[in-house]
Motif scaffolding. Structure first.
Motif: not given
Length: 306
Positions: A1-19
């Motif tokens: 769809m035109v103008g629709e933003r797509r957000y990638g899903v965070l991986e488990r290791y990314e969430i763990e590392a960030f938090l």
């Protein structure tokens, strides 16, 4: 769809590392805590920052601090991540028998009072487990057990059914006869089974297991004299109402005298009758570590063998 933003899903290791980095504020400690290299943590954070289009941390030679965006992401992400972790732990524990809800059906104040103590001991044996007590008449208790809606049933024996497994006898009490207060036998201190000849006994519903009906409502005395069949009573209150109205008598355990005193009923010992016995039953296909733990808690509390 035109103008629709797509957000990638965070991986488990990314969430763990960030938090974890927002807690430790140090790349080395974060890497050590997660059992990965410091370079892996740095790469993961840079990847996240490219995805979000802005820095998540301010890095200097002396400190690491989250930016305003990093603080916002941590505040919004942490509750959801902790909820996911808690859900996974609960399901894993339940799958391994470490936590959950055990459902036990019973009837009457005496049984309820006893099971409260057993449930407390059960929770001590299996931390994380709860025992939910549910009151139901005998026929309903058996139906609930067969349907898998309860895990255990506390009931009077005998209940010899091919799909039900009775545990050891937990409680044994003298058998008594509930008589109409004006009945001639009510003037005696005790009654024998032979004296029941000619006295109608309340009839139990056909849905009650035959082994229980034969034990509780005999049709003949020890000498073979007939005992008439009286009106049917499906619940204890119905049975006692029929007895109090003078229509029949009924054998039951001695606890009824304490928990169900009535001016229209006289309870007298049946001196030559076997005791009324109680125990826990489970379905033959659904024995679990939790049901066994409840059995053990009951045996310990009541000093039963087995």
């Amino acid at each position: 769809m035109v103008g629709e933003r797509r957000y990638g899903v965070l991986e488990r290791y990314e969430i763990e590392a960030f938090l974890t980095l927002t807690e430790e504020l140090h790349f080395g400690r974060t890497a050590e805590r997660l059992h990965v290299s410091t370079a892996r943590i740095s790469q993961t954070v840079r990847k996240l920052e490219r995805r979000f289009g802005a820095p998540l941390f301010v890095r200097t030679s002396r400190r690491v601090e989250p930016t305003a965006l990093g603080v916002q992401l941590a505040e919004e992400l942490r509750p959801a991540w902790e909820a996911v972790g808690a859900a996974v732990r609960r399901v894993t524990d339940a799958g391994h028998g470490r936590t959950g809800m055990l459902r036990v059906a019973f009837a009457g104040p005496a049984a309820g009072q006893l099971l409260v103590g057993v449930a407390e001991r059960f929770r001590d044996r299996l931390p994380g487990w709860e025992a939910a007590l549910r009151e139901a008449e005998l026929v309903d208790r058996i139906s609930l057990l067969r349907a898998g809606e309860v895990d255990l049933v506390f009931a009077e024996y005998p209940l010899r059914e091919p799909d039900l497994v009775p545990g050891p006898v937990l409680v044994s009490e003298p058998r008594m006869i509930a008589l109409p207060a004006g009945h001639p036998l009510a003037r005696q201190d005790a009654v024998t089974l032979e004296e029941l000849a000619g006295i109608p006994l309340v009839r139990l519903p056909a849905a009650v297991p035959e082994s229980f009906r034969a034990d509780r409502v005999p049709t003949r005395t020890p000498a073979g004299r007939p005992i008439p069949s009286g009106p049917e009573g499906g619940t204890l209150n119905e049975i006692l109402t029929l007895v109090g109205a003078g229509r029949a008598a009924f054998p039951l355990g001695a606890q009824a005298r304490r928990y169900h005193p009535r001016p229209d009923i006289a309870y007298r010992p049946l001196t030559d009758a076997p005791p009324v016995q109680w125990g826990l039953l489970h379905h033959r296909d659904r024995a679990t570590p939790a049901t066994e733990a409840f059995h053990r808690a009951a045996r310990e509390l009541l000093g039963a063998d087995g």
